[in-house]
Design a protein around this motif. Structure first.
Motif, short mmCIF file in Angstrom:
data_model
loop_
_atom_site.label_atom_id
_atom_site.label_comp_id
_atom_site.label_asym_id
_atom_site.label_seq_id
_atom_site.Cartn_x
_atom_site.Cartn_y
_atom_site.Cartn_z
N GLY A 1 -2.14 2.44 1.11
CA GLY A 1 -2.96 2.19 1.99
C GLY A 1 -2.46 1.37 3.00
N LEU B 1 -2.29 -5.75 0.64
CA LEU B 1 -1.88 -4.33 0.65
C LEU B 1 -2.99 -3.54 0.03
CD1 LEU B 1 1.82 -4.31 -0.04
CD2 LEU B 1 0.76 -4.02 2.00
N GLY C 1 7.50 -1.21 6.88
CA GLY C 1 7.23 -2.25 7.63
C GLY C 1 8.57 -2.89 7.62
N LYS D 1 12.34 -2.91 -0.63
CA LYS D 1 12.45 -3.64 0.11
C LYS D 1 13.92 -4.57 0.24
CE LYS D 1 9.69 -7.81 1.48
NZ LYS D 1 8.66 -8.84 0.78
N ALA E 1 0.56 -9.14 -2.51
CA ALA E 1 2.21 -9.02 -2.27
C ALA E 1 2.91 -10.23 -1.86
CB ALA E 1 2.62 -7.67 -1.24
N ARG F 1 13.36 -4.87 5.68
CA ARG F 1 12.71 -4.03 6.02
C ARG F 1 11.95 -3.51 4.58
NH1 ARG F 1 12.82 -1.39 10.73
NH2 ARG F 1 14.07 -2.34 12.59
N LEU G 1 9.65 -2.15 -5.36
CA LEU G 1 8.34 -2.62 -5.61
C LEU G 1 7.45 -1.27 -5.57
CD1 LEU G 1 8.47 -4.97 -2.74
CD2 LEU G 1 7.88 -5.67 -4.77
N GLU G 2 6.13 -1.79 -6.24
CA GLU G 2 5.09 -0.67 -6.25
C GLU G 2 4.76 -0.10 -4.86
OE1 GLU G 2 1.72 -2.36 -8.05
OE2 GLU G 2 0.22 -0.75 -7.43
N GLU H 1 -1.85 -10.75 5.99
CA GLU H 1 -0.68 -9.85 6.16
C GLU H 1 0.15 -9.78 4.84
OE1 GLU H 1 -1.59 -12.21 9.98
OE2 GLU H 1 -1.78 -12.49 7.71
N ALA I 1 8.44 1.47 -3.13
CA ALA I 1 8.69 0.78 -1.88
C ALA I 1 9.92 0.15 -2.20
CB ALA I 1 7.40 -0.20 -1.44
N GLY J 1 9.72 -7.30 7.97
CA GLY J 1 9.30 -8.87 7.76
C GLY J 1 10.51 -9.50 8.47
C1 MPY Z 1 9.29 -6.12 4.45
C2 MPY Z 1 7.81 -5.88 4.74
C3 MPY Z 1 7.12 -7.09 4.35
C4 MPY Z 1 7.25 -8.31 4.73
C5 MPY Z 1 6.57 -9.54 4.13
C6 MPY Z 1 5.48 -9.41 3.40
C7 MPY Z 1 5.35 -8.11 3.07
C8 MPY Z 1 4.31 -7.88 1.80
C9 MPY Z 1 3.06 -7.45 2.75
C10 MPY Z 1 5.87 -6.90 3.07
N1 MPY Z 1 5.84 -6.04 2.81
C11 MPY Z 1 6.01 -5.40 1.52
O1 MPY Z 1 6.66 -6.07 0.77
N2 MPY Z 1 5.59 -4.07 1.05
C12 MPY Z 1 5.72 -3.78 -0.17
C13 MPY Z 1 4.83 -2.57 -0.54
C14 MPY Z 1 4.62 -2.17 1.05
C15 MPY Z 1 4.93 -2.96 1.91
C16 MPY Z 1 3.74 -0.79 0.79
N3 MPY Z 1 3.42 -0.14 1.68
C17 MPY Z 1 3.24 -0.25 3.10
O2 MPY Z 1 4.01 -1.13 3.75
C18 MPY Z 1 2.55 0.60 3.94
C19 MPY Z 1 2.54 0.76 5.25
C20 MPY Z 1 1.75 1.26 6.00
C21 MPY Z 1 1.30 2.64 5.33
N4 MPY Z 1 0.40 3.52 6.40
C22 MPY Z 1 0.09 2.99 7.47
C23 MPY Z 1 -0.37 4.08 8.21
N5 MPY Z 1 -1.60 4.84 7.68
C24 MPY Z 1 -2.40 5.67 8.55
C25 MPY Z 1 -1.06 5.42 6.42
C26 MPY Z 1 -0.66 4.14 5.28
C27 MPY Z 1 1.19 2.65 4.16
C28 MPY Z 1 2.11 1.87 3.37
N6 MPY Z 1 3.96 -0.54 -0.30
N7 MPY Z 1 4.56 -1.48 -1.10
#
Ligand code: MPY
Length: 279
Positions: free
Chosen positions: A100, A148, A25, A47, A158, A31, A95-96, A145, A45, A27
């Motif tokens: 999902g 998780l 993903g 970041k 998160a 990324r 990060l952990e 948003e 993960a 932000g």
């Molecule tokens: C840089 C990204 C960002 C910006 C701002 C805030 C946040 C927190 C949510 C974050 N993310 C972050 O820090 N994150 C820390 C993380 C994290 C994000 C994460 N997993 C996923 O992002 C993810 C996304 C989709 C995924 N699949 C999608 C399709 N499916 C069929 C199967 C599963 C499976 C896992 N694990 N630790």
């Protein structure tokens, strides 16, 4: 012999310790990638945040606070920050990994959650916030948003970017309006009870598919929040007990909002939430 008080030395991580996988993903400031620690094969993960972005928006204090807070928190519903490192251009947060993905994608896919999912996630959030508030941490930016799900569907909070270590009232403006309590949008002094308000917003959104004060413009949302212009579309899927819980949280006077303990004891939670947090 090292003295008992000495902590085990923090390992100095570097990019060479990880095999980088697919992007998960992105932000505003970077990324997040699937990654594997080479020796242990442990999946994390990673970041990646660009220093230039942090400097441009003068966010190092906020980022440092996020890292200090998230490193110190240990709770099943709070995403772990195992450590961090940096190079010339970037800061890397280890990060952990939440298998999902993002809860809001689940919400958008189905439109709204079942009452069992909604009650279970509200219970998990309340338990996580009880833990955070005991550690004098107010998250202040809880929205779908930033939520998780792990491989068992367990909720993980998160992104503590807007959280604060608070022993007194706070004044900082932050977050998108939909989830902000009146005292936040009025930029007044605020305290832990802002997170209780947000639980009411989230409970409403989980059940109806949109936050209660959503409006065309930010100023209309602002007005609806200040008026607590709350209405429940008539649908058989949302019980009177769910409406009761939401109404006791979306109260303008922060001292009159239902406490976290009372949320855990609320009949709608008792009847519908899965105590293991998975559903
Ligand atoms: C840089 C990204 C960002 C910006 C701002 C805030 C946040 C927190 C949510 C974050 N993310 C972050 O820090 N994150 C820390 C993380 C994290 C994000 C994460 N997993 C996923 O992002 C993810 C996304 C989709 C995924 N699949 C999608 C399709 N499916 C069929 C199967 C599963 C499976 C896992 N694990 N630790």
């Amino acid at each position: 012999m090292p003295s008992q008080t000495e902590k085990k030395p923090q390992k100095q991580w570097s990019l060479q310790d990880f095999e980088i996988g697919k992007p998960l993903g992105k932000g505003r400031f970077g990324r997040v990638y699937l990654a594997r620690e080479t020796k242990s094969k442990y999946i994390v993960a990673l970041k990646v945040i660009f220093k230039e972005q942090i400097e441009k928006y003068r966010l190092h204090h906020q980022l440092r606070r996020e890292m200090e807070i998230q490193t110190s928190l240990r709770h099943p519903n709070v995403l772990r920050l195992f450590g961090w490192f940096h190079d010339a251009e970037r800061i890397y947060l280890i990060l952990e990994y939440a298998h999902g993905g993002e809860l809001y994608k689940e919400l958008r896919k189905t439109g709204y959650l079942t009452k069992k999912q909604a009650a279970t996630y509200i219970l998990s959030l309340t338990q996580a916030l009880t833990y955070c508030h005991e550690k004098h941490v107010i998250h202040r930016d809880i929205k779908p948003e930033n939520l998780l799900l792990d491989h068992e569907g367990r909720l993980k909070i998160a992104d503590f970017g807007w959280s604060v270590q608070s022993r007194s009232k706070r004044h900082t403006m932050c977050g998108t309006l939909d989830y902000l309590a009146p005292e936040m949008v009025e930029n007044k002094a605020h305290d832990y009870a802002v997170d209780n308000w947000t639980l009411g917003i989230l409970c409403y959104e989980f059940l109806y598919g949109a936050p209660p004060f959503e409006a065309e413009s930010q100023s209309d949302t602002f007005r609806r929040i200040m008026k607590v212009d709350l209405s429940f579309p008539s649908t058989p899927y949302v019980s009177a007990e769910a409406k009761d819980l939401i109404s006791r949280l979306l109260v303008k006077d922060s001292s009159k909002r239902l406490s976290l303990q009372k949320i855990i004891e609320h009949p709608w939670i008792i009847k519908n939430a899965d105590p293991t947090g998975t559903c």
